[in-house]
Design an enzyme around this catalytic site. Structure first.
Site, mmCIF file in Angstrom:
data_model
loop_
_atom_site.group_PDB
_atom_site.id
_atom_site.type_symbol
_atom_site.label_atom_id
_atom_site.label_comp_id
_atom_site.label_asym_id
_atom_site.label_seq_id
_atom_site.Cartn_x
_atom_site.Cartn_y
_atom_site.Cartn_z
ATOM 1 N N GLU A 127 0.857 -1.195 0.000
ATOM 2 C CA GLU A 127 0.000 0.000 0.000
ATOM 3 C C GLU A 127 0.889 1.239 0.000
ATOM 4 O O GLU A 127 2.097 1.139 0.261
ATOM 5 C CB GLU A 127 -0.938 -0.039 1.206
ATOM 6 C CG GLU A 127 -1.835 -1.272 1.148
ATOM 7 C CD GLU A 127 -3.005 -1.252 2.127
ATOM 8 O OE1 GLU A 127 -3.105 -0.319 2.943
ATOM 9 O OE2 GLU A 127 -3.821 -2.195 2.042
ATOM 10 N N ILE A 157 1.394 -2.158 -8.237
ATOM 11 C CA ILE A 157 0.894 -3.496 -8.568
ATOM 12 C C ILE A 157 1.298 -3.875 -10.001
ATOM 13 O O ILE A 157 0.833 -3.271 -10.975
ATOM 14 C CB ILE A 157 -0.636 -3.578 -8.375
ATOM 15 C CG1 ILE A 157 -1.013 -3.126 -6.958
ATOM 16 C CG2 ILE A 157 -1.128 -5.009 -8.649
ATOM 17 C CD1 ILE A 157 -0.240 -3.788 -5.813
ATOM 18 N N THR A 158 2.147 -4.877 -10.080
ATOM 19 C CA THR A 158 2.637 -5.352 -11.383
ATOM 20 C C THR A 158 1.477 -5.942 -12.183
ATOM 21 O O THR A 158 0.742 -6.780 -11.671
ATOM 22 C CB THR A 158 3.728 -6.434 -11.167
ATOM 23 O OG1 THR A 158 4.793 -5.850 -10.418
ATOM 24 C CG2 THR A 158 4.259 -6.958 -12.489
ATOM 25 N N ASP A 239 7.255 -16.550 -0.384
ATOM 26 C CA ASP A 239 8.354 -17.529 -0.313
ATOM 27 C C ASP A 239 8.647 -18.073 -1.719
ATOM 28 O O ASP A 239 9.795 -18.145 -2.156
ATOM 29 C CB ASP A 239 7.987 -18.713 0.597
ATOM 30 C CG ASP A 239 8.064 -18.357 2.082
ATOM 31 O OD1 ASP A 239 8.625 -17.296 2.418
ATOM 32 O OD2 ASP A 239 7.541 -19.145 2.888
ATOM 33 N N ARG A 267 36.772 -4.909 -28.278
ATOM 34 C CA ARG A 267 37.311 -3.560 -28.090
ATOM 35 C C ARG A 267 38.778 -3.613 -27.659
ATOM 36 O O ARG A 267 39.151 -4.441 -26.811
ATOM 37 C CB ARG A 267 36.461 -2.873 -27.004
ATOM 38 C CG ARG A 267 37.007 -1.596 -26.468
ATOM 39 C CD ARG A 267 36.522 -0.410 -27.237
ATOM 40 N NE ARG A 267 37.033 0.829 -26.683
ATOM 41 C CZ ARG A 267 36.573 2.017 -27.032
ATOM 42 N NH1 ARG A 267 35.594 2.119 -27.896
ATOM 43 N NH2 ARG A 267 37.092 3.101 -26.498
ATOM 44 N N ILE A 336 32.739 -2.327 -17.848
ATOM 45 C CA ILE A 336 33.578 -2.886 -18.918
ATOM 46 C C ILE A 336 33.291 -2.169 -20.248
ATOM 47 O O ILE A 336 34.192 -1.938 -21.050
ATOM 48 C CB ILE A 336 33.352 -4.422 -19.025
ATOM 49 C CG1 ILE A 336 33.982 -5.106 -17.806
ATOM 50 C CG2 ILE A 336 33.912 -4.978 -20.329
ATOM 51 C CD1 ILE A 336 33.644 -6.575 -17.640
ATOM 52 N N GLU A 362 9.161 -7.968 -4.033
ATOM 53 C CA GLU A 362 8.960 -9.279 -3.379
ATOM 54 C C GLU A 362 9.838 -9.418 -2.125
ATOM 55 O O GLU A 362 10.302 -10.516 -1.793
ATOM 56 C CB GLU A 362 9.146 -10.420 -4.378
ATOM 57 C CG GLU A 362 8.199 -10.216 -5.551
ATOM 58 C CD GLU A 362 7.542 -11.445 -6.096
ATOM 59 O OE1 GLU A 362 7.780 -12.540 -5.595
ATOM 60 O OE2 GLU A 362 6.733 -11.274 -7.031
#
Ligand code: CAA
Length: 379
Positions: A127, A157-158, A239, A267, A336, A362
């Protein structure tokens, strides 16, 4: 733990890898750049069984287990982390309904998740004022003659806006963990609306919204599991979800390492390839070692869950290590690449941003440490 994959696990891994390489990766940059939700891709993944990897066949799942799910998640995340998080939450929601739902609830929702009839499913615990401190939630559910009335707001909220069903937690009595109940909220529920899409650092092709409940009406049958005992449902779900996020982080980090190796062999600086400098070799060696360690921890947690053994602590360890390692690996990959690592045309720029949230959602790294320490100190 048997490190040799079964034929089923290999098949799921290969299916996800083929799809990720051929169909997901080519459009990942554009979806990210324009913020396009992967409706089509998720539908195809459902057809391949990837929306119900650990769901019984009778509900349209492929019943391949938790290790197979983790392997599939790694492959999808290698190509597109936004699609991976949508897949992760959808699988998690299907598993919660399968674990805690009655037959009618399972029949009503799971086949629509596994078949892709629902573009996604969602998980609404957080929330605006509480994320880690989940028992402090304020959304209420009041019992009436006709069912339940929900009031409150859920945050971050995904897939919230696109989910055919959202699993939502609300207070039905008491305080703290006691008196929280779990509800199945179908899209189109009267009194439910959505906030504007969040503008995020990464995962731009995923959908993140708030869900606003204003006297939202739900029938009696929307209650999932026992009244007032819903908090444990969210913990059990998380979990398992933590194995998914750990796997997602591994997928992103694997791509970052692949790109770093590729670039180091192309490179030159100071008259030789980057790959010939010890400073670069050590970064690559550290990344590869941490990635392997992360995979082993995640697969151990997946294996325990698959075999019905306690896995709360191991899932938190896996999530903690894998997501923090992935952030280090992505940071090294950017390093890199030098200045090019900071430029959008180079995928490591996206991996670095996409990876960041994995130590937050999560359950933050701090919450994982809390769960691990409590389980060690309790007894
Ligand atoms: N399994 C089953 N039950 C559990 C459990 C578990 N793993 N962990 C705790 N519980 C139960 C406890 O037994 C207790 O029940 P009783 O009172 O009956 O004994 C109850 O839950 C409360 O537990 P605690 O006393 O430990 O509660 P707490 O408030 O001290 O701590 C917490 C709980 C571990 C911090 C928990 O709030 C937590 O995990 N917070 C993080 C929340 C989170 O991960 N949110 C992520 C949002 S979802 C998301 O990000 C999805 C997305 O979009 C990608």
């Amino acid at each position: 733990m048997d490190l040799e994959l079964s034929e089923t696990q290999k098949l799921i891994q290969q299916t996800a890898r083929d799809f990720a390489t051929k169909e997901l990766k080519p459009g990942a940059f554009e979806r990210e750049d324009k913020g396009i939700y992967p409706f089509e891709e998720l539908k195809k993944m459902a057809e391949l069984g990837l929306m119900g990897v650990n769901i019984p066949e009778k509900f349209g799942g492929v019943e391949a287990g938790v290790v197979a799910y983790s392997l599939a998640m790694m492959e999808i995340a290698r190509a597109c982390a936004s699609t991976a998080v949508s897949m992760a939450v959808t699988n998690m929601a299907a598993e919660i309904i399968n674990h805690f739902g009655n037959e009618e609830q399972k029949q009503q929702h799971i086949p629509k998740i596994t078949s892709g009839e629902y573009p996604a499913a969602a998980f609404a615990l957080t929330e605006p004022h509480c994320g880690s401190d989940a028992t402090a939630l304020r959304t209420t559910a009041r019992k009436t003659d006709r069912g339940w009335v929900l009031n409150g707001t859920k945050q971050f909220i995904t897939s919230g806006e696109h989910a055919g069903v959202t699993i939502c937690w609300a207070r039905t009595s008491g305080q703290g963990a006691k008196g929280i109940s779990t509800f199945l909220v179908p899209k189109g529920t009267p009194g439910l609306s959505y906030g504007p899409e969040e503008r995020k650092m990464g995962l731009m092709a995923s959908n993140t919204v708030s869900m606003i409940f204003e006297d939202a009406q739900l029938p009696n049958e929307a209650l999932l599991g026992d009244e007032n005992l819903g908090f444990s449902v969210s913990m059990v779900a998380l979990d398992g979800g933590r194995i998914g996020v750990g796997s997602q982080a591994i997928g992103i980090a694997q791509s970052a390492l692949d790109e770093a190796i590729f670039y180091a062999k192309e490179r030159t600086s100071f008259g030789k390839l980057l790959a010939e400098h010890q400073a670069i070799q050590w970064m690559i060696a550290d990344s590869a070692t941490e990635l392997d360690a992360a995979k082993l921890l995640v697969l151990r947690a997946a294996n325990l869950k698959e075999n019905g053994k306690p896995f709360t602590r191991e899932a938190s360890m896996a999530k903690l290590f894998a997501t923090e390692a992935a952030n280090r690996i992505c940071a090294r990959a950017v390093q890199i690449h030098g200045g090019y690592g900071y430029i959008k045309e180079y995928p490591v720029e996206r991996y670095y941003r996409d990876c960041r949230v994995t130590t937050i959602y999560e359950g933050t790294s701090e919450i994982q440490r809390m769960v691990i320490a409590r389980s060690l100190l309790r007894g």
